[in-house]
Design a protein around this motif. Structure first.
Motif, mmCIF file in Angstrom:
data_model
loop_
_atom_site.group_PDB
_atom_site.id
_atom_site.type_symbol
_atom_site.label_atom_id
_atom_site.label_comp_id
_atom_site.label_asym_id
_atom_site.label_seq_id
_atom_site.Cartn_x
_atom_site.Cartn_y
_atom_site.Cartn_z
ATOM 1 N N VAL A 140 37.979 94.178 25.581
ATOM 2 C CA VAL A 140 39.246 94.028 25.283
ATOM 3 C C VAL A 140 40.029 94.818 25.892
ATOM 4 C CG1 VAL A 140 40.500 94.424 22.948
ATOM 5 C CG2 VAL A 140 38.214 93.337 22.855
ATOM 6 N N PHE A 174 38.540 84.122 22.349
ATOM 7 C CA PHE A 174 37.506 84.936 22.100
ATOM 8 C C PHE A 174 36.496 84.600 21.295
ATOM 9 C CE2 PHE A 174 40.203 85.695 18.620
ATOM 10 C CZ PHE A 174 41.683 85.661 19.222
ATOM 11 N N LEU A 181 44.566 89.694 19.823
ATOM 12 C CA LEU A 181 43.164 89.608 18.956
ATOM 13 C C LEU A 181 43.155 90.523 17.512
ATOM 14 C CD1 LEU A 181 40.186 89.110 18.738
ATOM 15 C CD2 LEU A 181 39.812 90.942 20.293
ATOM 16 N N VAL A 222 41.032 90.242 26.749
ATOM 17 C CA VAL A 222 41.520 89.936 25.357
ATOM 18 C C VAL A 222 42.544 90.973 24.999
ATOM 19 C CG1 VAL A 222 41.166 89.010 23.173
ATOM 20 C CG2 VAL A 222 40.073 88.288 24.882
#
Length: 466
Positions: free
Chosen positions: A101, A272, A68, A56
């Protein structure tokens, strides 16, 4: 540029941290198809390929629902403006799952590195920050950064709760002197993909037609049959449905919504937040509703015959021995106790939840990552670690139906065997059979209730079962 769809991120829970050596999943998937195509074409050639797989992505770009950092920033800012605590909006299991991430700056550097360093030739690389975390640890830190209090996670559809917040956003821009970015730029959009079937001779024409639309960001040809993988950014679910209707009018498209999916079926892409597989479409749910309505209609015609069928039983009641009548009375008493407290017939939900979890894995969602620990207060509707009742309620209908059908078939065989055994002794053993059949019926109905996310410990559910 690939992504974690290679590991099945679009299908459901998958192992984290992901490794390049992880096993593949059932095709089709464009990233995998593309890489296999390049691997074959590269044999004996001077050129090379490299694949980059970010998790993400977090950065500062606007208008990208896959970002995100922007998602959380906008969600937190609006929550603070409303004077409410910062709640984690995802599913309960996602709150405890290991997350990866990828910083946008790191991704940019890795892309240049993979394209220019000869050592990267003909290889795929996962690109992420390397610092795994869980939302239950990170979320309080995010709230503290925004000067906010937290509250227990509350699953919500952000496309619904954020749909009316554009006026508030505009007021915030004026009130706080923010840069004049529109609500759409701030991320009010959905990342949507379609896998559509087209006629071979019109494939290029269809692709050019789609790329001319403002919503479409990319169109790729899938390997195998004449399929196109289409990615788009939409405003909301209504926009998605409207665009699907438009696709039906495009010459050359034979199936406009084969494998339709949404990467994050809510405001600003929530992949997510998610921990379960792709859910049913509106059409699928309406089809299920029609099945229920047909069943209800069939029951009305059955009630007429039910009234006539009572006459033989009225006669039988006068001829029934007292021992049988006593057992019937005992059975009715058990029904009363079941209504009040559940009696001795309450089922252990854990075994049913395990079946759901196992079936969910077999029907397309990886087993790893799907099991989430229960919240600390223990009031999640489960009976121990693993899939919770609340999570079971959000599983695809195909999973629920599969387990319910399996249980029904199994219990039907048990009931048949039990009836044959107790029927051998005539009236005397029939008296034993009555409470046994009652108990089996109450238990199987509770098991089916759990399959669909309902709690038999709830008095209203027990009343419905009876």
């Amino acid at each position: 540029m690939q992504g974690y769809k290679v590991y099945g991120a679009h299908l459901g829970p998958f192992k984290t941290p992901a490794k390049e050596s992880d096993a593949g999943h059932m095709p089709p998937e464009f990233n995998v198809d593309q890489q296999q195509f390049l691997e074959k074409r590269q044999q004996g050639k001077a050129w090379t390929w490299s694949a980059i797989r970010p998790s993400v992505v977090a950065g500062f770009a606007l208008g990208n629902p896959m970002n995100l950092a922007m998602v959380i920033a906008v969600y937190a800012s609006i929550s603070k403006e409303l004077g409410i605590p910062l709640r984690f909006p995802g599913k309960p299991g996602a709150y405890h799952t290991l997350m990866e991430v990828t910083d946008a700056g790191l991704l940019a550097k890795a892309t240049v590195w993979a394209a220019t360093d000869p050592r990267c030739a003909n290889q795929a690389f996962n690109i992420n920050n390397g610092d795994l975390f869980r939302w239950n640890e990170m979320w309080p830190k995010i709230a503290d950064y925004f000067g906010m209090e937290t509250a227990p996670p509350l699953q919500m559809s952000l496309d619904v709760v954020m749909a009316d917040k554009e006026p508030l956003w505009n007021d915030m821009v004026q009130k706080h002197g923010l840069a004049p970015h529109s609500y759409q730029e701030a991320g009010k959009s959905m990342s949507v993909y379609f896998l559509i079937e087209v006629e071979w001779n019109l494939l290029e024409t269809v692709a050019e037609t789609l790329l001319a639309d403002d919503e479409i960001t990319s169109v790729y040809q899938m390997s195998g049959g004449p399929h196109l993988h289409v990615h788009a950014l939409m405003d909301d679910q209504e926009h998605v449905e409207k665009y699907l209707r438009k696709l039906q009018t495009v010459e050359g498209i034979t199936n406009p919504d084969r494998g339709k999916g949404v990467s994050g079926p809510c405001y600003m892409n929530s992949q997510f937040w998610e921990v379960s597989g792709q859910m049913e479409t509106k059409d699928q749910l309406e089809q299920e509703l029609r099945r229920i309505e047909k069943w209800e209609k069939d029951q009305k015609s059955a009630w007429f015959w039910e009234k006539w069928s009572r006459l033989p039983f009225m006669l039988l009641d006068r001829l029934t021995p007292k021992v049988i009548q006593d057992k019937l009375a005992e059975g009715l008493g058990e029904v009363g106790r079941f209504l009040q407290t559940g009696g001795q017939y309450l089922v252990q939900r854990r075994s049913i939840l395990k079946r759901l979890e196992r079936t969910h894995s077999l029907l397309g969602s990886g087993p790893e990552g799907s099991r989430a620990p229960e919240p600390a207060d223990g009031h999640d509707g489960g009976d121990g670690a693993g899939l919770t009742l609340a999570e079971a309620a959000n599983l695809p209908l195909a999973v629920m139906d599969s387990v319910a059908d399996e249980l029904t078939a199994s219990r039907a065989k048990l009931a048949a065997a039990q009836g044959a055994t107790t029927g051998i002794g005539g009236v005397l053993t029939l008296a034993i059979d009555i409470p046994a059949v009652l108990g089996l019926s109450l238990k199987v109905l509770q098991e089916i209730a759990v399959c669909y996310g309902y709690d038999p410990r709830d008095e209203k559910e027990r009343l419905f079962i009876v």
